[in-house]
Design an enzyme around this catalytic site. Structure first.
Site: not given
Ligand SMILES: Nc1nc2c(c(=O)[nH]1)N[C@H]1C(S)=C(S)[C@@H](COP(=O)(O)OP(=O)(O)OC[C@H]3O[C@@H](n4cnc5c(=O)[nH]c(N)nc54)[C@H](O)[C@@H]3O)O[C@H]1N2
Ligand SMILES: Nc1nc2c(c(=O)[nH]1)N[C@H]1C(S)=C(S)[C@@H](COP(=O)(O)OP(=O)(O)OC[C@H]3O[C@@H](n4cnc5c(=O)[nH]c(N)nc54)[C@H](O)[C@@H]3O)O[C@H]1N2
Ligand SMILES: [Mo]
Length: 777
Positions: A114, A116
């Protein structure tokens, strides 16, 4: 064209910039001429694009290299790293992936990864990683986000989809022209509107908010921080206790009900289940009416204020905005559902400027009026492995293989993970209870990480593969959440031996004999042309013409035309609910969900409720009397660029600032600039005091993002001397329904730190053993 507009472009989640490059370095990032409100975050990369914090070559942890997978996993972040060649690194990674998948099966590889990463459609780290892992037989994945997992699981049961409505919040122009009362739980935090995932062409939150204020809209900011709403727009601050939003909303609903202010026609036509909530709301069910007095007692607001607010909401065109932060708390499923209940009772959903919205200014795109292109994605192939976790259950996964867990009505089992591969995210930033996570982190035999800087994730890996930053590669910024399409230029050569994630995976794929399957014979520029051309075809099919690829590269950017009409969430549904039903079982908004009720979860029943969080100001353990809000940082995105100049200048004696009310500071003999220990029974970190009366007494605020910096990396638990609040937060799911993270439910104590200040070492590279010049690598 002016000289500046000839400069090459780059794009980031925090904006588009033009770059001045000389001597092989980016010297300056200048605001994109289309952006009236550029973010200062960008300049943070200038001084860290090279230098000691960059990972300059492949590295392997010494014990792992000498003794193989699983060796001394307690020495992650303690052992020195040994620099190796790319050839050697690729061979080691290939051999280890083969060992794990052949011995244990592909589900033993955790590739949830996970995070960005960076803007840019092609070089998106997770997409590259997932395609690679799918080429070798798949991996255990993760579902949903840290941003709002509770809503991602809950809201589809209520509205049929969460994303569809998140992406179509009523636009600011409709608010400006129609709304009279804007009630925002968690404010409209402009600091967060700097960001939009995948790239931001033009920042419009500040102007939109100011225009709304100038139009005479009355803002009511409900939450612990006054600063969540721009002072310029005025309005009222209702300094509620954190995590009591669902109770406040239920209290408002009660007033609407008993005073006959609920729009029964609307409820009948567009919703189901209202009558099934009433026994709970009125207290017929449990003897406890959820009235304004009840909500006042819980929230710390006054009952008169709440009654008055409910009446005003019923009288005026009202927009209810619920901050995404409301989902990142214990029982975070409830506040959004309760907001939909109140908005339904007001009957203004689908009208201009009325209804509800999910987090205005949580990102730049919320409330925007824009079109975007149907962009082609880098194909990821399919993952044949079915095992997955709700994203925030990472420590449980590693600590409890074979255990069962509930998720959205189904029971699943945690697989046994032997290898973790992370690219483009930072669990030492994002996960809760880092001391617990470090124990979990010792379980896998091998941890492989692609990173560009020596953050805590890289330091806690066995094999570190150095990747490029977006400054060092060409890409296309193209996202469904922005109307600008930007040709990102390669501004400088990669630092040291760093490679693009694509090249990293290509190298490993070749070492595993599946190079052609991974790259399909295309290099990065071939792939980008293909993605762009496919986007052109998709666009043409819906009547949008875009420049051909070479013209696009030449001109640098273009913008997709904006829609001519304001966006009104659920407008079509309101107009004709039979022709435009929702994707729920009833086709209507489900204020009571038979499906959720049927799951039989005591921590998430069939209608919105208020359930006491596991810790909060209402029942504080006297040892931990302060509620910690670890919200998003103003100077950076999460942990990214924490080591850059923009972030460093905001620290206090090198530590993360912790904002305290003057009363709370005084009671502890603290002053602005003091270094304090923030602690509870899960962990401790240092922080630098800022005294400010725009925070509710009893609440303290410390942004996320300071790189985790254990005072003693060899100890199982250690003070973070830099100020990462995730050593304090608890690692428990929101409920059995969503299993989302609950960072915003956290109680702490604060005291003066009297010892000698330990130096912050978070931004220093680890010890590295370099090959002897002329010797063998
Ligand atoms: N206490 C608390 N914790 C929280 C939150 C909170 O409110 N409170 N919020 C949560 C939320 S909403 C989120 S979204 C998460 C965010 O958590 P993350 O998204 O994991 O945080 P980032 O720091 O953005 O991590 C991105 C990482 O990718 C790396 N990177 C950047 N570009 C590239 C690239 O091209 N290739 C590779 N391989 N790597 C790259 C960066 O160096 C960085 O380490 O945090 C969550 N954690
Ligand atoms: N500059 C910057 N912007 C960002 C990010 C970043 O890292 N930096 N991250 C981006 C990401 S990934 C996300 S998901 C969004 C997140 O967007 P949000 O979820 O909105 O972010 P937060 O800053 O955690 O929370 C906003 C405010 O909610 C308030 N709040 C916290 N708990 C409660 C509560 O229980 N009740 C009420 N009423 N208010 C509460 C806090 O005062 C906080 O300042 O931000 C995005 N924008
Ligand atoms: Mo997020």
């Amino acid at each position: 064209m002016s000289e500046q507009q000839d400069l090459p472009l780059t794009s980031t989640h925090w904006g588009t910039y033009r770059a001045r490059v000389s001597n092989g370095r980016v010297q300056e990032l200048l605001a994109f001429e289309q952006d009236p409100d550029p973010s200062p975050i960008g300049s943070g990369i200038i001084d860290v694009q090279d230098g000691p914090t960059r990972i300059d070559a492949p590295m392997v942890r010494q014990s792992w290299l000498e003794h193989g997978p699983g060796a001394r996993t307690d020495r992650r972040a303690v052992d020195p790293f040994v620099q190796v060649s790319w050839e050697k690194a690729n061979a080691l990674v290939a051999e280890e992936l083969n060992r794990v998948r052949r011995t244990y099966g592909n589900q033993a590889i955790y590739g949830g990864s996970y995070g960005w990463a960076s803007a840019g459609r092609f070089h998106h780290a997770q997409s590259q990683m997932r395609r690679f892992l799918n080429c070798i037989g798949g991996f255990t994945a993760s579902q949903f986000t840290y941003s709002f997992a509770a809503a991602e699981a809950m809201i589809p049961h209520v509205l049929g989809s969460f994303r569809a409505y998140l992406d179509s919040c009523t636009s600011w122009d409709s608010i400006r022209d129609n709304t009279r009362l804007f009630v925002c739980f968690g404010g409209v935090p402009l600091k967060n509107g700097q960001i939009s995932q995948g790239g931001t062409g033009k920042h419009y939150q500040r102007q939109s908010l100011k225009d709304a204020g100038a139009a005479g809209i009355d803002f009511v900011n409900v939450g612990p921080l006054k600063s969540d709403l721009l002072d310029d727009v005025g309005g009222t601050w209702l300094a509620a206790r954190p995590n009591t939003d669902a109770a406040i909303l239920l209290g408002l609903a009660h007033t609407l009900h008993v005073e006959g202010l609920a729009d029964l026609d609307f409820l009948k036509r567009y919703t189901v289940g209202y009558e099934r909530i009433l026994p709970y709301l009125t207290g017929a069910e449990d003897g406890a009416p959820k009235d304004a007095d009840w909500a006042a007692e819980i929230s710390g607001l006054s009952a008169d204020t709440l009654r008055d607010l409910a009446r005003r909401m019923a009288r005026e065109r009202t927009m209810i905005s619920v901050s995404w932060s409301l989902t990142r708390q214990d029982h975070g499923e409830q506040p959004f559902w309760a907001a939909i209940l109140v908005a339904s009772m007001l009957g203004q959903i689908g009208l201009p400027g009325g209804g509800f919205g999910f987090g205005y200014s949580a990102m730049n795109y919320i409330g925007g009026r824009f079109n975007s292109l149907p962009g082609a994605a880098f194909p990821q192939k399919t993952n044949p492995v079915e095992s997955f976790i709700p994203v925030a259950r990472i420590s449980d996964l590693l600590l409890h293989p074979g255990d069962q867990f509930d998720f959205d009505g189904v029971e699943y089992e945690y697989p046994d993970i032997r290898l973790v591969y992370w690219a483009g995210g930072n669990p030492f930033h994002h996960h809760q209870d880092l001391n617990r996570m470090r124990r979990a982190w010792q379980k896998p035999d091998t941890i492989i990480v692609n990173e560009w800087c020596w953050n805590a994730l890289a330091k806690h890996a066995d094999i570190v593969l150095p990747c490029t930053t977006p400054l060092e590669r060409q890409d296309i910024a193209l996202t469904p959440r922005d109307s600008y399409v930007v040709a990102m230029s390669k501004l400088t050569e990669p630092y040291g031996q760093a490679r693009d994630d694509f090249e990293i995976f290509r190298g490993i794929a070749e070492a595993m004999g599946i190079g052609a399957e991974f790259d399909e014979g295309l290099d990065q520029s071939g792939w980008q042309r293909r993605l762009y051309d496919e986007t052109g075809e998709n666009s043409r099919a819906i009547g949008i013409e875009i420049p051909d690829y070479d013209s696009f590269l030449q001109q640098g950017w273009f913008k997709v035309d904006d829609p001519t009409e304001p966006i009104i969430m659920l407008g079509a549904f309101r107009e004709d609910p039979e022709a435009n039903p929702l994707a729920t079982p009833s086709g209507k908004m489900e204020l009571f969900s038979e499906t959720v009720h049927g799951f039989g979860y005591d921590d998430c029943p069939g209608h919105p409720v208020w359930i006491e969080p596991y810790e909060w100001l209402g029942n504080a353990d006297p040892r931990w009397p302060l509620h910690l809000i670890s919200n998003q940082p103003k100077e950076k995105l999460h942990s990214q660029l924490d080591h850059g100049s923009v972030c460093k200048s905001a620290k206090i004696k090198g530590r993360e600032p912790v904002v305290m009310h003057p009363d709370d500071a005084l009671a502890r003999g603290l002053q602005g600039g003091d270094v304090v220990r923030v602690f509870n029974d899960r962990g401790a970190c240092l922080g630098g005091v800022t005294v400010d009366d725009s925070i509710r007494p009893g609440v303290v605020q410390m942004s996320t993002g300071a790189w985790f910096d254990p005072a003693d990396p060899a100890a199982p638990e250690s003070l973070c001397k830099h100020g990462n609040p995730n050593v304090l937060t608890r690692d428990k799911g929101t409920s059995r329904l969503a299993q989302g993270p609950t960072a915003h439910t956290c109680m702490v104590q604060i005291e003066q730190f009297d010892e000698e200040l330990p130096p912050v070492t978070a931004h220093e590279p680890p010890k590295i053993l370099r090959p002897v010049p002329g010797g063998q690598a």
